[in-house]
Motif scaffolding. Structure first.
Motif, short mmCIF file in Angstrom:
data_model
loop_
_atom_site.label_atom_id
_atom_site.label_comp_id
_atom_site.label_asym_id
_atom_site.label_seq_id
_atom_site.Cartn_x
_atom_site.Cartn_y
_atom_site.Cartn_z
N PRO A 75 0.84 -1.21 0.00
CA PRO A 75 0.00 0.00 0.00
C PRO A 75 0.88 1.26 0.00
CG PRO A 75 -0.75 -1.57 1.65
CD PRO A 75 0.58 -2.06 1.17
N PRO A 76 0.67 2.18 -0.93
CA PRO A 76 1.50 3.39 -1.00
C PRO A 76 1.46 4.20 0.29
CG PRO A 76 0.21 3.14 -3.00
CD PRO A 76 -0.28 2.10 -2.05
N GLU A 77 0.28 4.29 0.92
CA GLU A 77 0.17 5.07 2.15
C GLU A 77 1.03 4.48 3.26
OE1 GLU A 77 -2.33 3.74 0.50
OE2 GLU A 77 -3.34 5.47 -0.43
N LEU A 78 1.08 3.15 3.33
CA LEU A 78 1.90 2.50 4.35
C LEU A 78 3.38 2.77 4.11
CD1 LEU A 78 2.28 0.61 6.75
CD2 LEU A 78 2.17 -1.33 5.15
N LEU A 79 3.78 2.68 2.84
CA LEU A 79 5.19 2.95 2.51
C LEU A 79 5.58 4.38 2.87
CD1 LEU A 79 5.57 1.21 -0.98
CD2 LEU A 79 6.45 0.43 1.23
N GLN A 80 4.70 5.31 2.57
CA GLN A 80 5.01 6.72 2.84
C GLN A 80 5.09 6.99 4.34
OE1 GLN A 80 1.88 8.67 0.67
NE2 GLN A 80 2.67 7.99 -1.31
N GLN A 81 4.17 6.41 5.10
CA GLN A 81 4.18 6.60 6.55
C GLN A 81 5.42 5.97 7.18
OE1 GLN A 81 0.45 5.14 8.07
NE2 GLN A 81 -0.78 6.56 6.84
N LEU A 82 5.74 4.77 6.74
CA LEU A 82 6.92 4.09 7.27
C LEU A 82 8.19 4.85 6.88
CD1 LEU A 82 8.14 1.68 8.76
CD2 LEU A 82 8.18 0.45 6.56
N GLY A 83 8.25 5.30 5.63
CA GLY A 83 9.43 6.04 5.16
C GLY A 83 9.63 7.33 5.94
N ALA A 84 8.55 8.04 6.22
CA ALA A 84 8.65 9.29 6.97
C ALA A 84 9.10 9.02 8.40
CB ALA A 84 7.30 10.01 6.97
N LEU A 85 8.66 7.90 8.97
CA LEU A 85 9.05 7.54 10.33
C LEU A 85 10.53 7.18 10.40
CD1 LEU A 85 8.30 6.84 13.28
CD2 LEU A 85 7.74 4.54 12.47
N LEU A 86 11.00 6.42 9.43
CA LEU A 86 12.39 5.97 9.44
C LEU A 86 13.37 7.10 9.13
CD1 LEU A 86 12.16 2.52 7.62
CD2 LEU A 86 12.08 3.01 10.06
N GLY A 87 13.01 7.97 8.18
CA GLY A 87 13.92 9.02 7.78
C GLY A 87 14.90 8.53 6.72
N PRO A 88 15.62 9.44 6.09
CA PRO A 88 16.47 9.08 4.95
C PRO A 88 17.61 8.12 5.30
CG PRO A 88 16.86 11.36 5.62
CD PRO A 88 15.65 10.89 6.35
N SER A 89 18.27 8.30 6.42
CA SER A 89 19.43 7.47 6.75
C SER A 89 19.04 6.01 6.94
CB SER A 89 20.12 7.99 8.02
OG SER A 89 20.63 9.29 7.82
N LEU A 90 17.96 5.77 7.68
CA LEU A 90 17.54 4.39 7.90
C LEU A 90 16.93 3.78 6.65
CD1 LEU A 90 16.10 4.55 11.53
CD2 LEU A 90 18.22 3.53 10.75
N LEU A 91 16.25 4.57 5.86
CA LEU A 91 15.73 4.04 4.59
C LEU A 91 16.86 3.54 3.70
CD1 LEU A 91 12.84 6.45 3.48
CD2 LEU A 91 12.68 4.01 4.01
N LEU A 92 17.93 4.33 3.64
CA LEU A 92 19.07 3.93 2.83
C LEU A 92 19.75 2.70 3.42
CD1 LEU A 92 20.58 7.43 1.99
CD2 LEU A 92 19.31 5.92 0.46
N ALA A 93 19.73 2.59 4.76
CA ALA A 93 20.38 1.46 5.41
C ALA A 93 19.65 0.15 5.15
CB ALA A 93 20.49 1.72 6.91
N VAL A 94 18.30 0.20 5.13
CA VAL A 94 17.54 -1.04 4.99
C VAL A 94 17.28 -1.42 3.54
CG1 VAL A 94 16.40 -0.65 7.20
CG2 VAL A 94 15.26 0.08 5.09
N ARG A 95 17.56 -0.55 2.61
CA ARG A 95 17.21 -0.86 1.21
C ARG A 95 18.00 -2.06 0.68
NH1 ARG A 95 20.09 3.43 -2.95
NH2 ARG A 95 22.12 3.51 -1.90
N GLY A 96 19.13 -2.38 1.31
CA GLY A 96 19.92 -3.50 0.83
C GLY A 96 19.55 -4.84 1.42
#
Length: 235
Positions: free
Chosen positions: A26-47
């Motif tokens: 769900p796009p809304e879930l992704l956006q909410q989770l992404g905003a919560l994690l922030g850029p550094s953690l998003l980049l860390a978990v993408r791998g």
């Protein structure tokens, strides 16, 4: 704890994040989770796995990466169009180095050209603080202090004796411009500058918070445009 939320154990179920087990999260879930994690953690978990990588780099989080870039993101000049790649490009920037400053002076009707040594002194998110020095004459230095907030450049400059460090003239330059990363190895800042005459050298401050008060009664002396490009990483 956010760190616990993004641990591999909590994010993965049978090798995949639970919220990505469906064909499309769900796009809304992704956006909410992404905003919560922030850029550094998003980049860390993408791998951690392909579904997470696709989610982080996919279209549903494009607007979120634009928000991470800051309010001045639209002013960033770059060959990159993807918001994530623009973010990564800007995040990798360090201002420290030797810069070539060229420009024009409207009143004197002349062009100038000199070198500036710049040092990035602080960074928080996408805001960078810097200080710089330029040898204009044998006995005179131009000292600069400013910020690069995302792509927005703001700088104040004053003139001191190269030996004493004392302010030599009641003049203050105020420069504003925007960042150009089309050549990431040689970042460029272009904009305009204005020279102001203040009533005394005591009024000259390097504190950006004092800029409005300092220039309130100042008189504009001259101004022009500038083109500022880093030519070396050496400070």
């Amino acid at each position: 704890q956010v760190s616990q939320m993004v641990s591999r154990r909590l994010l993965l179920k049978d090798g995949q994040p639970p919220f990505l087990l469906s064909r499309e999260a769900p796009p809304e879930l992704l956006q909410q989770l992404g905003a919560l994690l922030g850029p550094s953690l998003l980049l860390a978990v993408r791998g951690c796995c392909r579904p997470v990588r696709d989610a982080v780099t996919g279209p549903h989080l494009a607007r979120l990466w634009e928000q991470f870039l800051g309010e001045e993101a639209p002013h960033l000049v770059s060959d990159e169009e993807d918001p994530l790649r623009r973010y990564l490009q800007l995040a990798a920037l360090d201002l420290t180095g030797t810069w070539l400053d060229t420009g024009t002076d409207m009143v004197d009707r002349e062009r100038y050209r000199f070198l500036t040594s710049m040092r990035q002194t602080h960074r928080k998110g996408m805001e960078r603080v810097f200080e710089a020095a330029s040898q204009l004459q044998a006995q005179e230095l131009k000292l600069s202090h400013g910020t690069l907030s995302g792509a927005k450049y703001t700088c104040t400059e004053h003139f001191v004796g190269s030996r004493t460090g004392n302010v030599v003239a009641p003049l203050l330059n105020v420069a504003r411009g925007f960042l150009d990363l089309r050549d990431p190895g040689h970042p460029r800042i272009t904009g305009t500058w204005e020279q102001l005459a203040v009533s005394s050298t005591a009024e000259i401050s390097t504190d950006a918070d004092d800029l409005v008060e300092t220039t309130l009664d100042a008189v504009s002396v001259t101004g022009g445009s500038f083109d500022f490009i880093r030519i070396s990483h050496v400070f």
